[in-house]
Design a protein around this motif. Structure first.
Motif, PDB file in Angstrom:
ATOM      1  N   ASN A 292       0.883  -1.160   0.000  1.00  0.00           N
ATOM      2  CA  ASN A 292       0.000   0.000   0.000  1.00  0.00           C
ATOM      3  C   ASN A 292       0.925   1.215   0.000  1.00  0.00           C
ATOM      4  O   ASN A 292       1.495   1.583   1.032  1.00  0.00           O
ATOM      5  N   ALA A 293       1.111   1.855  -1.159  1.00  0.00           N
ATOM      6  CA  ALA A 293       2.305   2.681  -1.373  1.00  0.00           C
ATOM      7  C   ALA A 293       2.143   4.183  -1.172  1.00  0.00           C
ATOM      8  O   ALA A 293       3.136   4.878  -0.982  1.00  0.00           O
ATOM      9  N   ALA A 294       0.947   4.727  -1.228  1.00  0.00           N
ATOM     10  CA  ALA A 294       0.788   6.181  -1.260  1.00  0.00           C
ATOM     11  C   ALA A 294       1.045   6.827   0.097  1.00  0.00           C
ATOM     12  O   ALA A 294       0.690   6.284   1.139  1.00  0.00           O
ATOM     13  N   SER A 295       1.667   8.017   0.067  1.00  0.00           N
ATOM     14  CA  SER A 295       1.777   8.918   1.228  1.00  0.00           C
ATOM     15  C   SER A 295       2.480   8.318   2.439  1.00  0.00           C
ATOM     16  O   SER A 295       2.216   8.718   3.565  1.00  0.00           O
ATOM     17  N   ARG A 296       3.381   7.384   2.226  1.00  0.00           N
ATOM     18  CA  ARG A 296       4.101   6.764   3.343  1.00  0.00           C
ATOM     19  C   ARG A 296       5.600   7.013   3.202  1.00  0.00           C
ATOM     20  O   ARG A 296       6.124   7.054   2.081  1.00  0.00           O
ATOM     21  N   LYS A 297       6.276   7.171   4.338  1.00  0.00           N
ATOM     22  CA  LYS A 297       7.711   7.433   4.314  1.00  0.00           C
ATOM     23  C   LYS A 297       8.447   6.285   3.621  1.00  0.00           C
ATOM     24  O   LYS A 297       8.200   5.118   3.916  1.00  0.00           O
ATOM     25  N   GLY A 298       9.350   6.669   2.707  1.00  0.00           N
ATOM     26  CA  GLY A 298      10.111   5.659   1.982  1.00  0.00           C
ATOM     27  C   GLY A 298       9.340   5.027   0.836  1.00  0.00           C
ATOM     28  O   GLY A 298       9.853   4.128   0.170  1.00  0.00           O
ATOM     29  N   LYS A 299       8.090   5.493   0.624  1.00  0.00           N
ATOM     30  CA  LYS A 299       7.285   4.931  -0.464  1.00  0.00           C
ATOM     31  C   LYS A 299       6.760   6.069  -1.336  1.00  0.00           C
ATOM     32  O   LYS A 299       7.304   7.154  -1.328  1.00  0.00           O
ATOM     33  N   GLY A 300       5.734   5.810  -2.125  1.00  0.00           N
ATOM     34  CA  GLY A 300       5.232   6.813  -3.046  1.00  0.00           C
ATOM     35  C   GLY A 300       5.121   6.250  -4.448  1.00  0.00           C
ATOM     36  O   GLY A 300       5.178   5.032  -4.658  1.00  0.00           O
ATOM     37  N   THR A 301       4.996   7.137  -5.442  1.00  0.00           N
ATOM     38  CA  THR A 301       4.777   6.680  -6.819  1.00  0.00           C
ATOM     39  C   THR A 301       5.958   5.860  -7.346  1.00  0.00           C
ATOM     40  O   THR A 301       5.765   4.821  -7.985  1.00  0.00           O
ATOM     41  N   HIS A 302       7.178   6.296  -7.077  1.00  0.00           N
ATOM     42  CA  HIS A 302       8.340   5.591  -7.621  1.00  0.00           C
ATOM     43  C   HIS A 302       8.515   4.224  -6.955  1.00  0.00           C
ATOM     44  O   HIS A 302       8.917   3.255  -7.612  1.00  0.00           O
TER      45      HIS A 302
ATOM     46  N   LEU B 140      -5.224  -7.581 -13.584  1.00  0.00           N
ATOM     47  CA  LEU B 140      -6.489  -6.941 -13.231  1.00  0.00           C
ATOM     48  C   LEU B 140      -6.147  -5.565 -12.694  1.00  0.00           C
ATOM     49  O   LEU B 140      -5.437  -5.437 -11.692  1.00  0.00           O
ATOM     50  N   LYS B 141      -6.603  -4.547 -13.370  1.00  0.00           N
ATOM     51  CA  LYS B 141      -6.379  -3.175 -12.917  1.00  0.00           C
ATOM     52  C   LYS B 141      -7.715  -2.616 -12.452  1.00  0.00           C
ATOM     53  O   LYS B 141      -8.702  -2.676 -13.185  1.00  0.00           O
ATOM     54  N   TYR B 142      -7.750  -2.090 -11.220  1.00  0.00           N
ATOM     55  CA  TYR B 142      -9.007  -1.537 -10.719  1.00  0.00           C
ATOM     56  C   TYR B 142      -8.847  -0.073 -10.350  1.00  0.00           C
ATOM     57  O   TYR B 142      -7.765   0.410 -10.040  1.00  0.00           O
ATOM     58  N   ASP B 143      -9.958   0.621 -10.401  1.00  0.00           N
ATOM     59  CA  ASP B 143     -10.021   2.041 -10.040  1.00  0.00           C
ATOM     60  C   ASP B 143     -11.401   2.275  -9.435  1.00  0.00           C
ATOM     61  O   ASP B 143     -12.393   1.734  -9.924  1.00  0.00           O
ATOM     62  N   ILE B 144     -11.460   3.083  -8.364  1.00  0.00           N
ATOM     63  CA  ILE B 144     -12.717   3.331  -7.655  1.00  0.00           C
ATOM     64  C   ILE B 144     -13.398   4.573  -8.213  1.00  0.00           C
ATOM     65  O   ILE B 144     -12.753   5.604  -8.414  1.00  0.00           O
ATOM     66  N   ARG B 145     -14.689   4.483  -8.463  1.00  0.00           N
ATOM     67  CA  ARG B 145     -15.445   5.632  -8.959  1.00  0.00           C
ATOM     68  C   ARG B 145     -15.608   6.677  -7.854  1.00  0.00           C
ATOM     69  O   ARG B 145     -16.127   6.395  -6.783  1.00  0.00           O
ATOM     70  N   GLY B 146     -15.145   7.912  -8.130  1.00  0.00           N
ATOM     71  CA  GLY B 146     -15.300   9.012  -7.189  1.00  0.00           C
ATOM     72  C   GLY B 146     -14.858   8.664  -5.780  1.00  0.00           C
ATOM     73  O   GLY B 146     -15.600   8.890  -4.815  1.00  0.00           O
ATOM     74  N   PHE B 147     -13.634   8.142  -5.649  1.00  0.00           N
ATOM     75  CA  PHE B 147     -13.189   7.552  -4.389  1.00  0.00           C
ATOM     76  C   PHE B 147     -13.310   8.514  -3.205  1.00  0.00           C
ATOM     77  O   PHE B 147     -14.015   8.246  -2.226  1.00  0.00           O
ATOM     78  N   PHE B 148     -12.628   9.656  -3.264  1.00  0.00           N
ATOM     79  CA  PHE B 148     -12.628  10.581  -2.124  1.00  0.00           C
ATOM     80  C   PHE B 148     -14.025  11.110  -1.820  1.00  0.00           C
ATOM     81  O   PHE B 148     -14.399  11.272  -0.650  1.00  0.00           O
TER      82      PHE B 148
ATOM     83  N   THR C 159      -0.046  -4.436  -6.112  1.00  0.00           N
ATOM     84  CA  THR C 159       0.382  -3.134  -5.625  1.00  0.00           C
ATOM     85  C   THR C 159      -0.786  -2.159  -5.718  1.00  0.00           C
ATOM     86  O   THR C 159      -1.608  -2.242  -6.644  1.00  0.00           O
ATOM     87  N   ARG C 160      -0.865  -1.239  -4.743  1.00  0.00           N
ATOM     88  CA  ARG C 160      -1.940  -0.227  -4.743  1.00  0.00           C
ATOM     89  C   ARG C 160      -1.366   1.141  -4.434  1.00  0.00           C
ATOM     90  O   ARG C 160      -0.572   1.301  -3.522  1.00  0.00           O
ATOM     91  N   TYR C 161      -1.808   2.121  -5.215  1.00  0.00           N
ATOM     92  CA  TYR C 161      -1.504   3.520  -4.937  1.00  0.00           C
ATOM     93  C   TYR C 161      -2.840   4.251  -4.812  1.00  0.00           C
ATOM     94  O   TYR C 161      -3.511   4.498  -5.805  1.00  0.00           O
ATOM     95  N   MET C 162      -3.234   4.537  -3.574  1.00  0.00           N
ATOM     96  CA  MET C 162      -4.519   5.149  -3.231  1.00  0.00           C
ATOM     97  C   MET C 162      -5.668   4.267  -3.724  1.00  0.00           C
ATOM     98  O   MET C 162      -5.881   3.202  -3.207  1.00  0.00           O
ATOM     99  N   ASP C 163      -6.415   4.672  -4.772  1.00  0.00           N
ATOM    100  CA  ASP C 163      -7.538   3.837  -5.233  1.00  0.00           C
ATOM    101  C   ASP C 163      -7.225   3.156  -6.560  1.00  0.00           C
ATOM    102  O   ASP C 163      -8.119   2.676  -7.247  1.00  0.00           O
ATOM    103  N   ASP C 164      -5.946   3.083  -6.902  1.00  0.00           N
ATOM    104  CA  ASP C 164      -5.496   2.539  -8.183  1.00  0.00           C
ATOM    105  C   ASP C 164      -4.657   1.292  -7.899  1.00  0.00           C
ATOM    106  O   ASP C 164      -3.562   1.394  -7.336  1.00  0.00           O
TER     107      ASP C 164
ATOM    108  N   LEU D  88       0.153   4.770 -12.917  1.00  0.00           N
ATOM    109  CA  LEU D  88       0.806   5.965 -12.380  1.00  0.00           C
ATOM    110  C   LEU D  88       1.483   6.807 -13.463  1.00  0.00           C
ATOM    111  O   LEU D  88       2.609   7.294 -13.299  1.00  0.00           O
ATOM    112  N   GLY D  89       0.791   6.968 -14.581  1.00  0.00           N
ATOM    113  CA  GLY D  89       1.276   7.857 -15.638  1.00  0.00           C
ATOM    114  C   GLY D  89       2.228   7.220 -16.631  1.00  0.00           C
ATOM    115  O   GLY D  89       2.644   7.868 -17.586  1.00  0.00           O
ATOM    116  N   PHE D  90       2.603   5.964 -16.408  1.00  0.00           N
ATOM    117  CA  PHE D  90       3.521   5.266 -17.313  1.00  0.00           C
ATOM    118  C   PHE D  90       2.836   4.035 -17.898  1.00  0.00           C
ATOM    119  O   PHE D  90       1.896   3.491 -17.315  1.00  0.00           O
ATOM    120  N   HIS D  91       3.332   3.593 -19.070  1.00  0.00           N
ATOM    121  CA  HIS D  91       2.862   2.369 -19.705  1.00  0.00           C
ATOM    122  C   HIS D  91       3.971   1.334 -19.569  1.00  0.00           C
ATOM    123  O   HIS D  91       5.074   1.497 -20.103  1.00  0.00           O
TER     124      HIS D  91
END
Length: 348
Positions: free
Chosen positions: A96-106, A130-138, A211-216, A262-265
């Motif tokens: 669970n990678a988002a907003s944590r020390k030592g983690k993030g998008t990279h 399987l790629k998932y995304d939440i509708r209107g997550f926040f 791997t998960r970054y927020m709702d992605d 996360l913006g890359f293919h």
């Protein structure tokens, strides 16, 4: 978190990159007294967050950001740094990678890269993701469910639960739903809200490559039918337990077609090499940004140092992909010139 030293450290973190702003200057003119006032309000249970400041951003898409006032950001920093983050780091899954020390998008990108290499050794490129995304997550996070999660986590402290409840209930899109983009607490709320989904995937469905970054999120597996079963169970969970739903970006696709994350293919060659290319939509957005920089520098809105800092950050992000020629092309075409006095007069 109510100790004066903790509030002072939270103030130092909150002012980073914002020391020239009026609200920070006003707060620091009487720093000691204002921190003591905050401490007294927290200790006596009289603290209440003030109304949000609202502004819009348009990159990469139009969003409305709601920001707390400066004094409330200090309280939020102290709450997150001293209470929420230490608990979360012990309980959230590793990927669970988002907003944590030592983690993030990279970190999340590198994990997916490693998963693809490992997957290739076992199955080649004959597999699926399987790629998932939440509708209107926040906007659709349910306050009642969030209250229950934190009351269970911090059941030993009524004061902590009450303070967290204040931040949860300080904003809503509709009755009892939604958390604001821009809050430090919102990032932790969002990470924790889907922790049950993470545990379903890792502990019950036994998906190794996840791997998960927020709702992605991205799941890799060699069996398409099993991923379909996973998707059914994941849908059932988020609809019944979290009152959310997946959007139409959620799908199962052969790994050979590549993965957008996360913006890359990401795609694998026949030899197992993993290639990361910037997505086409991001390239177009980058070209628009460079065009804005040219105009801003030419008209005196931005100085060279501001552009240099922004471009260094952007090029640093691009360096995490296979983008050598793209970065070279950007630097070759970023030609800046000042507006002449004659042009300035004609413009007037």
């Amino acid at each position: 978190m109510c100790r004066f030293e903790c509030l002072y450290q939270a103030h130092k973190k909150s002012r980073r990159g914002k020391r020239g702003r009026r609200e920070v200057i006003d707060f620091e003119l009487d720093l000691g007294q204002k921190l003591y006032q905050l401490q007294w309000e927290l200790q006596t249970g009289k603290y209440m967050p003030r109304p949000y400041q609202e502004f819009e951003i348009f990159d990469p898409k139009h969003r409305i950001i709601h920001a707390l006032q400066y004094r409330d950001r200090i309280v939020q920093h102290s709450l997150c740094d001293n209470i929420i983050e230490p608990y979360m780091e012990r309980h959230l899954i590793y990927d669970n990678a988002a907003s944590r020390k030592g983690k993030g998008t990279h970190f999340a990108m590198d994990r997916l890269d490693g998963f693809l290499h490992d997957f290739y050794k076992k199955y080649g490129i004959k597999g699926y993701f399987l790629k998932y995304d939440i509708r209107g997550f926040f906007d659709n996070i349910d306050h009642g469910i969030l209250h229950q999660l934190y009351e269970k986590a911090f059941c030993q402290s009524r004061e902590i639960c009450s303070l967290i409840r204040l931040f949860i209930d300080s904003y809503e899109v509709e009755k009892g739903k939604g958390i604001p983009l821009g809050n430090q607490t919102s990032s932790w709320f969002a990470l924790f809200y889907l922790d049950g989904l993470d545990r379903l995937i890792k502990e019950k469905l036994h998906i190794k490559y996840y791997t998960r970054y927020m709702d992605d999120g991205v799941l890799l597996h060699h069996d398409k039918e099993y991923l379909k079963e996973c998707l059914d169970r994941m849908k059932a969970y988020i609809e019944s337990e979290r009152k959310l739903e997946f959007n139409n970006k959620t799908q199962i696709i052969p790994i050979s077609q590549g993965i957008d994350y996360l913006g890359f293919h990401f795609y694998m060659t026949d030899t197992g090499k993993v290639v990361r290319k910037l997505r086409t939509s991001n390239k177009k957005r980058m070209k628009r940004k460079i065009k804005r920089y040219r105009h801003a520098y030419r008209t005196g809105v931005m100085e060279m140092e501001d552009i240099r800092r922004s471009m260094a950050s952007y090029l640093g992000h691009l360096s995490h992909g296979d983008t050598y020629y793209l970065r070279k092309n950007i630097l070759e075409h970023l030609v800046l010139s000042k507006q002449t006095e004659k042009e300035r007069k004609e413009r007037r």
